[in-house]
Scaffold this motif. Structure first.
Motif, PDB file in Angstrom:
ATOM      1  N   VAL A 280      35.259  35.831  41.793  1.00  0.00           N
ATOM      2  CA  VAL A 280      35.024  35.779  40.345  1.00  0.00           C
ATOM      3  C   VAL A 280      35.288  37.147  39.722  1.00  0.00           C
ATOM      4  CG1 VAL A 280      33.288  35.400  38.559  1.00  0.00           C
ATOM      5  CG2 VAL A 280      33.375  33.897  40.556  1.00  0.00           C
ATOM      6  N   ASP A 281      34.841  38.202  40.400  1.00  0.00           N
ATOM      7  CA  ASP A 281      35.070  39.558  39.896  1.00  0.00           C
ATOM      8  C   ASP A 281      36.557  39.885  39.865  1.00  0.00           C
ATOM      9  OD1 ASP A 281      33.920  42.320  39.225  1.00  0.00           O
ATOM     10  OD2 ASP A 281      35.210  42.764  40.934  1.00  0.00           O
ATOM     11  N   LEU A 283      39.020  37.743  39.425  1.00  0.00           N
ATOM     12  CA  LEU A 283      39.609  37.016  38.310  1.00  0.00           C
ATOM     13  C   LEU A 283      39.249  37.638  36.961  1.00  0.00           C
ATOM     14  CD1 LEU A 283      38.980  33.335  39.531  1.00  0.00           C
ATOM     15  CD2 LEU A 283      41.124  34.612  39.586  1.00  0.00           C
ATOM     16  N   HIS A 284      38.094  38.294  36.900  1.00  0.00           N
ATOM     17  CA  HIS A 284      37.654  38.909  35.646  1.00  0.00           C
ATOM     18  C   HIS A 284      38.109  40.356  35.510  1.00  0.00           C
ATOM     19  CE1 HIS A 284      34.832  36.039  33.635  1.00  0.00           C
ATOM     20  NE2 HIS A 284      34.927  35.455  34.806  1.00  0.00           N
ATOM     21  N   SER A 285      38.715  40.919  36.557  1.00  0.00           N
ATOM     22  CA  SER A 285      39.153  42.311  36.459  1.00  0.00           C
ATOM     23  C   SER A 285      40.260  42.418  35.421  1.00  0.00           C
ATOM     24  CB  SER A 285      39.657  42.797  37.818  1.00  0.00           C
ATOM     25  OG  SER A 285      40.768  42.039  38.241  1.00  0.00           O
ATOM     26  N   ASN A 287      39.771  41.959  32.296  1.00  0.00           N
ATOM     27  CA  ASN A 287      39.422  41.133  31.142  1.00  0.00           C
ATOM     28  C   ASN A 287      38.531  41.942  30.203  1.00  0.00           C
ATOM     29  OD1 ASN A 287      38.826  39.167  29.315  1.00  0.00           O
ATOM     30  ND2 ASN A 287      37.885  37.742  30.783  1.00  0.00           N
ATOM     31  N   THR A 289      37.473  41.136  27.335  1.00  0.00           N
ATOM     32  CA  THR A 289      36.658  40.306  26.433  1.00  0.00           C
ATOM     33  C   THR A 289      35.278  40.001  27.001  1.00  0.00           C
ATOM     34  OG1 THR A 289      37.578  38.257  27.359  1.00  0.00           O
ATOM     35  CG2 THR A 289      38.748  39.250  25.476  1.00  0.00           C
ATOM     36  N   ASP A 290      35.024  40.433  28.250  1.00  0.00           N
ATOM     37  CA  ASP A 290      33.721  40.166  28.846  1.00  0.00           C
ATOM     38  C   ASP A 290      32.626  40.910  28.092  1.00  0.00           C
ATOM     39  OD1 ASP A 290      34.824  38.563  30.710  1.00  0.00           O
ATOM     40  OD2 ASP A 290      34.718  39.982  32.368  1.00  0.00           O
ATOM     41  N   LYS A 294      27.477  39.588  30.598  1.00  0.00           N
ATOM     42  CA  LYS A 294      28.250  38.959  31.666  1.00  0.00           C
ATOM     43  C   LYS A 294      28.647  39.971  32.727  1.00  0.00           C
ATOM     44  CE  LYS A 294      31.341  35.942  30.431  1.00  0.00           C
ATOM     45  NZ  LYS A 294      32.589  35.331  29.915  1.00  0.00           N
ATOM     46  N   ARG A 295      29.091  41.153  32.287  1.00  0.00           N
ATOM     47  CA  ARG A 295      29.505  42.193  33.218  1.00  0.00           C
ATOM     48  C   ARG A 295      28.330  42.685  34.056  1.00  0.00           C
ATOM     49  NH1 ARG A 295      34.197  42.634  35.266  1.00  0.00           N
ATOM     50  NH2 ARG A 295      33.142  43.168  37.178  1.00  0.00           N
ATOM     51  N   LEU A 298      27.358  40.055  36.632  1.00  0.00           N
ATOM     52  CA  LEU A 298      28.318  40.019  37.729  1.00  0.00           C
ATOM     53  C   LEU A 298      28.121  41.199  38.674  1.00  0.00           C
ATOM     54  CD1 LEU A 298      30.679  38.474  38.934  1.00  0.00           C
ATOM     55  CD2 LEU A 298      32.228  39.775  37.465  1.00  0.00           C
TER      56      LEU A 298
END
Length: 372
Positions: A280-281, A283-285, A287, A289-290, A294-295, A298
């Motif tokens: 998940v991290d 896929l969010h690297s 990004n 807009t987080d 949320k950050r 995570l």
């Protein structure tokens, strides 16, 4: 004058490059934690990590020390499974030895104070241990699969060097897979946290290499280090369970197999949450807009699941002690030899020196395993 100008231009360009590097590094950190307040996460790490790492270190060293002692005491009757378990114990101890360093990093205000060379060693040992653990479990599952489902001998007790060569190959392959970590791990000053941390610094090859390096190392870790071996484990043990369910198997064989399945299930329960969180991290690297919440969630999830994975290192000896009958017998024999008086039932005593089941193939007799 021309020479002076050239030197001035070079100095100006160097300062610009340094400023760009610092701003890029700061951007990476801000991308990792946004513009959020980092105090909450740091307080969580300072309290959570050192305590659990210290507990895991003490319990794990004692447990794996007892495991290695039992295996050493019965080294003349080692089976193939015992050899794999020996290497698993060594790999776990190597990881456990690094935990005090990580605990110290989080407990101190200055962070990592052991410099870059030790950072590379400590950081890479975790990766080596993770690869070794799941690869050794995959070797055991393949050996069990061929022996039970296809009645094929993968290893022979008459040639013990073959299983030793397999274990050494696992160590060597794990070392090769850890090469990126030997390169990227550095003691780096975190500008936002105002402390030095032992992390993977992908900026050493320039800003353009950050994205490629991070994604390449993460994909290697996810695919080679977890998904592929997990597929092998699931397939092999599914076939074995189906064979045991349909066939008429001895009780001894089923009990011995139960311990191996328990060890494999424990591995998945400990490391799967971390791998899912890391995916998940990944896929969010990048990004932007987080949100801060949320950050932060995570980051905490990575901390908790990583710690859970590290606790796996002290779990195997506990499983052998509670599930493995032969392990308890050998441990009691050692305690008796040291002068301890233990009460055992007559039924238990009658089975200590009994002949083991001959259902298992001689090549990899799990029922012969000291730990089982």
């Amino acid at each position: 004058m021309h020479s002076s100008q050239t030197v001035g231009d070079m100095l100006s360009d160097a300062l610009d490059d340094l400023e760009d590097y610092n701003s890029s590094y700061d951007y990476s950190l801000s991308n990792w934690s946004g513009v959020c307040d980092l105090n909450e996460g740091m307080k969580f790490e300072v309290v959570f990590i050192p305590i659990l790492y210290c507990v895991a270190f003490i319990v794990g060293i004692l447990g794996n020390g007892v495991l290695l002692g039992v295996l050493f005491h019965s080294r003349k009757i080692w089976s193939v499974t015992d050899t794999f378990i020996l290497h698993l114990g060594v790999a776990d101890i190597l990881l456990l030895v690094t935990l005090p360093f990580w605990a110290t990093q989080y407990a101190q205000d200055d962070g990592w104070t052991f410099r870059t060379p030790l950072c590379k060693i400590v950081g890479s040992v975790f990766v080596i241990n993770f690869y070794c653990g799941i690869f050794l479990l995959a070797c055991i599952s393949l050996d069990r699969y061929l022996s039970i489902v296809h009645a094929t001998q993968m290893y022979s007790r008459r040639k013990p060097w073959v299983v030793q060569a397999s274990c050494l190959s696992v160590w060597f392959f794990s070392l090769l897979l850890s090469i990126p970590d030997w390169i990227f791990f550095e003691a780096v000053l975190d500008i936002r946290r105002q402390r030095t941390e032992c992390i993977r610094n992908y900026f050493i090859f320039g800003e353009r290499a950050v994205f490629v390096g991070q994604w390449a190392s993460r994909l290697l870790y996810h695919i080679v280090g977890f998904l592929l071996p997990s597929a092998i484990l699931i397939y092999c043990y599914s076939c074995i369970l189906e064979r045991l369910r349909c066939g008429t198997q001895g009780l001894q064989k089923q009990k011995a197999f139960r311990v191996i399945v328990t060890v494999v299930v424990a591995f998945f329960l400990c490391w799967t949450p971390y791998n899912i969180t890391l995916m998940v991290d990944t896929l969010h690297s990048g990004n932007s807009t987080d949100t801060c919440g949320k950050r932060s969630s995570l980051d905490k999830a990575k901390t908790v699941t990583f710690t859970l994975g590290c606790l796996h290192c002290c779990l195997n000896p506990i499983l052998y002690a509670f599930v493995g009958v032969k392990f308890r017998r050998q441990l009691m024999d050692i305690l008796r030899s040291l002068g301890c008086k233990l009460k055992t039932s007559a039924k238990f005593q009658s089975t200590v020196n009994s002949r083991r089941s001959s259902i298992w193939s001689e090549s990899a007799d799990t029922s012969h395993s000291t730990a089982i």
